[in-house]
Design a protein around this motif. Structure first.
Motif, PDB file in Angstrom:
ATOM      1  N   GLY A 117      45.646  -9.459  52.569  1.00  0.00           N
ATOM      2  CA  GLY A 117      46.870  -8.726  52.256  1.00  0.00           C
ATOM      3  C   GLY A 117      46.683  -7.225  52.293  1.00  0.00           C
ATOM      4  N   THR A 118      45.447  -6.755  52.120  1.00  0.00           N
ATOM      5  CA  THR A 118      45.183  -5.322  52.222  1.00  0.00           C
ATOM      6  C   THR A 118      45.145  -4.906  53.683  1.00  0.00           C
ATOM      7  OG1 THR A 118      43.773  -5.550  50.292  1.00  0.00           O
ATOM      8  CG2 THR A 118      43.631  -3.481  51.476  1.00  0.00           C
TER       9      THR A 118
ATOM     10  N   THR B 252      43.683 -11.288  48.726  1.00  0.00           N
ATOM     11  CA  THR B 252      43.720  -9.855  48.448  1.00  0.00           C
ATOM     12  C   THR B 252      43.188  -9.066  49.630  1.00  0.00           C
ATOM     13  OG1 THR B 252      43.241 -10.433  46.166  1.00  0.00           O
ATOM     14  CG2 THR B 252      43.136  -8.122  46.721  1.00  0.00           C
ATOM     15  N   PHE B 253      42.101  -9.554  50.193  1.00  0.00           N
ATOM     16  CA  PHE B 253      41.518  -8.845  51.341  1.00  0.00           C
ATOM     17  C   PHE B 253      42.470  -8.868  52.538  1.00  0.00           C
ATOM     18  CE2 PHE B 253      38.913  -8.737  55.219  1.00  0.00           C
ATOM     19  CZ  PHE B 253      38.331  -7.493  55.044  1.00  0.00           C
TER      20      PHE B 253
END
Lengths: 641, 380
Positions: free
Chosen positions: B36-37, B33-34
């Motif tokens: 991909g952000t 998630t990190f």
């Protein structure tokens, strides 16, 4: 009069002066009144209540004054003058403000480029900046050609200063119509007689001449057919005045100050006095309102309080009568906003929270029951103005209390205090008080930083303009943030308690349980807020989840919290590990709250956060340092991660 | 109960139901998630999404294989399923936790459903215009149809065969049996540039393009312009090479087997179950500013010739069967004609996340209240 119907653009602050002609900056040319000082009026009570339409919202002049001064100088007052007093002086006697050091220029480089002696307070006057205007314009044009994302801090600062200077110079002419000016002086008695002026007066204003417009127009007709060489003295004077009127009409048009609503309710447009004169002076209602304003200028100079107040009230009343029912409702809330402005509730709250924390520090050395009671009292004293400020904002704006970054800090702060209060009610062992006061002070301080960017009561863009979703999704997620923040603070307290452990004290154990409880609360609310956000997104864009940075930020909080809980169950970490995890939840919250806005991608980039990056980085480093020092020390005492 | 114990004896099942696996998956998902952000800054949302979240594997730093979001979520799904089957203690005191985890299972299922079933497209309507076809944002198709043999001005509909370009590869042969044509892909690029140079071997093209060159994929997928060279073979065995480019205005015309055909590489079209006509587009701003307060499209919905009106605005979409129409954006041309862009989403599982949200949240509330009550008892 079609020529002047460009007024729809008035409130756009025109960057770079591309549309403006070069002479515009030198507003308020030689005005003899600058030699004498206005007597001023003592009280501005009636003045500050006058409604104004600014940035899409009807607000009292006082709020406008504060946000304007904040925009220029970063402060809501000028020296010993309040924002009201300064604004009155600026509008009614602009020349007296030209030496006020109100333009904040953060970068000394810019002052140097403009060949101004750098000021140690970083604030400069209009007269300081005026000589460097051409240079500033050149620099601003260069900065403006750079893409917004790749602009340096100095570039943005140049643009800010330039647009402030333009705004200042345009606003400075807002009431010039009422001030005598050489363009309209008449020395010759014949001309005065021709225009039916009695008495000794020779100095007239634009407004005075408007009143004689009938005679002037009459004379103008004769001028057209007559050869210029054959003009009499009277006719020459008339021609001079007419060309003066014409020039002023263009020069002061489109002033960005929305004081007078237009007659039609459909377009909700409010325009400046000068634009009102240009578009419909012969409408009796407009004419009367312009007259009130003119009388205000005159009585301000003469120092006659009674007349000043009377005209201010008559003006406000006349404007109010013409508003639509919806607008009337907003104007009726002006007293609430004045109340909000008058008592700086948040500053009081901050003060009491800080005091509460101080009392706690005292209690560490002096073990007295009275100190505990004092701390409880002080915290409550902080909570009352804090909550009151929030309620007032809800009433004034008729919307839930969380709609911009500034408000999230106040709201999260309040929730943290409430959570702290609940902990205190349950445990009665200082823990909740410490949490409440720490969170209160820190969050209100951050909010203070954000309020320095101007009016904190802005209007919302279309997609956010939904009270239902604001009050569900946004409230849930911010309550979740609050829970996680409190858990993070308790994590610190837990570690400090372990470091300071006295033999069989039960303190840390209770703290640990509170921490997990609050973390669970934070997880639940963040989860709810995130998924409600998904539902909102599904309602407005057609997808529940889109891996947008803000969504991801909230997901990371949820994931991190579940990692803590699951690895605790799997016995992969001990209570100390969970406490360290909680400390890092705080970093996650910071990231989701305003860190992702730094990426400036995605749908949620609503907060202005440049310059925050470094602060955030320093904060993360401090936390890492804290953990990497305390954990090994505790490890030596056989307290395992 | 004995069946569960049997299951628990299998090592693989024990591995799948281990809570340590859960923790590892959660940490992986957290990292994804990190990354991909942050990657969205450089690659844009679309590419970051397909690389980190929709993939099974990707190469970190260009060489290190790293599990992608889809794989991690599959493992989490299996993990949850095996725990539900084998180890969970279905007791009242665990009720909150059980509900929560069933809610999460439901989330994973709805994620899968939406990923495979839902598609987004858009409808751009001028005021007064009506349409029952929406186009994709960035998926392309090769459309082939036979030129009208009789010209009836009253009927504008035509039979079109379309080939989805998402999966096509050079060398692939596609039969269009309706039209007796066979299409062979010689070259195909998702993003390319077209050139018109004097060359010897002439390829048939509608707008004088002679060559296409592959280009890098762009941050915003809707800015990619695909192109390809196809061999079209008619029943009589005659073959001709055609070049189709997404940036062309009109279709290519081709005569084969005494018939005239049209070919076009265009944004994928989706037929809609309704015809929408834009009656009026309204935009409202805050007075004296350029900040929008409201966008609205008044549309006429025509289903089987029964007409009704509906106002679509931000946060208030039109739902019809599995389709949802959202106010997305608008444009005004230089003559002042307003047009409105409606996003069209077909998603039969749109209600699933709503239910999952409710279930999971209720589970969390019950769980943490019960835990809090138990903790209080223990402390005092």
């Amino acid at each position: 009069m079609n020529k002047f119907s460009k007024t729809t653009f008035i409130s756009i602050i025109i960057f770079l002066g591309l549309i403006l002609s070069p002479h515009v900056l030198h507003a308020q040319a030689i005005c003899p009144l600058d030699t004498i000082k206005p007597k001023k009026v003592e009280s501005l009570e009636a003045f500050k209540r006058i409604p104004i339409l600014n940035q899409g919202r009807i607000k009292p002049l006082e709020s406008y004054a504060q946000s304007l001064l904040l925009l220029f100088s970063g402060k809501t007052h000028y020296k010993k003058e309040s924002a009201d007093e300064w604004l009155a002086r600026f509008l009614f006697a602009p020349r007296t403000t030209f030496d006020d050091k109100i333009f904040l220029i953060n970068s000394p480089e810019i002052a140097e480029a403009l060949k101004i002696e750098p000021d140690k307070h970083r604030r400069y006057s209009y007269h300081d900046l005026d000589p460097g205007y051409d240079k500033l314009k050149e620099l601003a044009e260069a900065s403006n050609s750079i893409d917004e994302k790749s602009r340096s801090v100095v570039d943005s600062e140049i643009l800010r200063v330039y647009s402030n200077l333009l705004l200042f110079s345009r606003l400075s002419g807002a009431f010039s119509f009422a001030v005598p000016h050489p363009d309209f002086y008449i020395e010759s008695p014949e001309t005065k007689k021709f225009l039916h002026w009695e008495g000794e007066q020779t100095k007239f204003s634009f407004y005075d001449m408007l009143e004689k417009s009938e005679s002037l127009m009459q004379a103008a007709k004769d001028l057209e057919i007559k050869d210029q060489k054959e003009w009499t003295d009277i006719e020459k004077n008339v021609a001079r005045i007419l060309s003066g009127l014409d020039f002023w009409g263009e020069h002061y048009a489109n002033c960005p100050i929305g004081l007078i609503p237009t007659q039609s309710h459909d377009n909700e447009e409010w325009i400046s006095p000068m634009d009102t004169i240009l578009s419909g002076f012969f409408d009796p209602v407009y004419k009367q309102e312009i007259k009130y304003l003119r009388e205000m200028v005159v009585s301000y100079w003469n120092g006659s309080q009674l007349e000043f107040d009377m005209n201010a009230k008559l003006f406000s009343g006349s404007v109010f009568e013409r508003l639509s029912p919806k607008e009337k409702k907003i104007v009726q809330k002006i007293p609430l906003e004045l109340l909000y402005n008058k008592f700086n509730f948040l500053a009081w709250a901050k003060l009491f929270y800080a005091l509460g924390f101080f009392v706690f520090l005292l209690s560490l050395t002096f073990k007295q029951k009275k100190l505990y009671q004092a701390a409880v009292g002080v915290t409550i004293l902080g909570f009352i103005p804090h909550a009151f400020a929030l309620v007032l904002r809800i009433l004034i704006l008729s919307r839930p209390p969380v709609s911009n970054l500034f408000e999230t800090f106040i709201f999260v702060g309040l929730i943290c205090v409430v959570l702290g209060g609940i902990l205190e009610l349950v445990n009665k062992n200082w823990l909740g008080l410490v949490v409440a006061n720490t969170c209160g002070v820190i969050l209100l301080m951050i909010a203070g930083k954000y309020s320095a960017e101007g009016d904190t009561m802005q209007m919302l863009v279309a997609v956010l303009n939904s009270n239902f979703w604001l009050s569900t999704h946004v409230l849930a997620i911010t309550i979740g943030y609050a829970g996680c923040c409190v858990a993070g603070i308790i994590g610190h307290i837990y570690i400090l308690q372990l470091l300071n452990r006295r033999s069989d004290s039960k303190g840390p154990e209770i703290t640990y349980k509170c921490m997990l409880g609050i973390l669970g609360f934070g997880l639940t609310m963040t989860f709810l807020g995130t998924t409600l956000g998904g539902i909102w997104a599904d309602q407005s864009w057609g997808r529940f989840w889109g891996w947008d940075p803000k969504e991801n930020g909230a997901l990371m909080i949820v994931l991190w919290c579940s990692i803590i809980f699951h690895s605790r169950i799997a016995k992969m970490i001990n209570p100390l590990g969970a406490a360290v995890g909680c400390i890092f939840v705080l970093i996650n919250v910071m990231w989701a709250w305003f860190g992702v806005n730094l990426l400036s991608v995605g749908l949620h980039s609503y907060g202005f956060t440049s310059g925050i990056a470094n602060t955030l980085l320093v904060y993360v480093l401090i936390e890492i340092l804290f953990v990497s020092i305390t954990v090994p020390i505790l490890g030596k005492r056989n307290i395992k991660f | 109960m004995s069946f569960r114990q049997e299951l628990n004896k299998i090592n693989f099942i024990r591995f799948l139901s281990s809570i340590k696996l859960t923790v590892v998956c959660l940490i992986l998902l957290y990292i994804l998630t990190f990354v991909g952000t942050v990657a969205q800054v450089q690659y844009g949302l679309y590419q970051a999404k397909s690389r980190f979240f929709e993939s099974f594997f990707f190469l970190a730093f260009g060489f290190l294989p790293f599990p992608g979001g889809q794989l991690v979520m599959w493992i989490l799904f299996l993990n949850l399923m095996t725990v539900a089957l084998t180890t969970i203690d279905y007791a009242w005191r665990n009720i909150g936790s059980i509900i929560t985890h069933f809610g999460l299972l439901l989330f994973l299922v709805s994620g899968y459903m939406i990923m495979h079933d839902a598609h987004e497209s858009f409808l751009n309507l001028r005021e007064g215009q009506a349409s029952n076809v929406s186009s994709a944002y960035h998926d392309w198709e090769v459309a082939v149809w036979e030129a009208a043999t009789h010209k009836d001005p009253l009927t504008t509909s035509r039979q079109v065969t379309s080939i989805d370009t998402r999966q096509i590869k050079p060398g692939q042969t596609i039969n269009i049996s309706d039209l007796n044509l066979q299409l062979t892909v010689k070259e195909y690029y998702k993003n390319c540039e077209a050139y018109s140079r004097p060359v010897k071997n002439h390829i048939l093209n509608a707008s004088g393009i002679t060559e296409i060159e592959k280009a890098d994929l762009l941050k915003e997928p809707e800015k990619n312009t695909p192109g390809g060279i196809f061999q079209v073979e008619a029943k009589d065995g005659k073959a001709v090479d055609v070049l189709l480019f997404g940036g062309e205005n009109g279709p290519l015309t081709l005569t084969a087997d005494n018939k005239t055909y049209h070919l076009n590489l265009r944004l994928k079209h989706y037929p809609l179950p309704v015809t929408l006509k834009l009656i009026d587009f309204k935009k409202e701003e805050y007075p004296g500013t350029e900040t929008a307060r409201k966008y609205q499209s008044l549309v006429e919905i025509n289903v089987d010739k029964i007409k009704r009106e509906k106002l679509i605005s931000m946060n208030e979409p039109l739902r019809y069967k599995d389709y949802t129409f959202y106010q997305s954006s608008f444009s005004v041309d230089r003559f002042g004609n307003e047009s409105s862009v409606l996003a069209v989403v077909k998603n039969s599982g749109w209600l699933m996340p709503y239910i999952s949200t409710f279930v999971t949240f209720m589970g969390l509330v019950i769980h943490f209240i019960m835990v809090a009550l138990r903790l209080r008892k223990k402390v005092y």
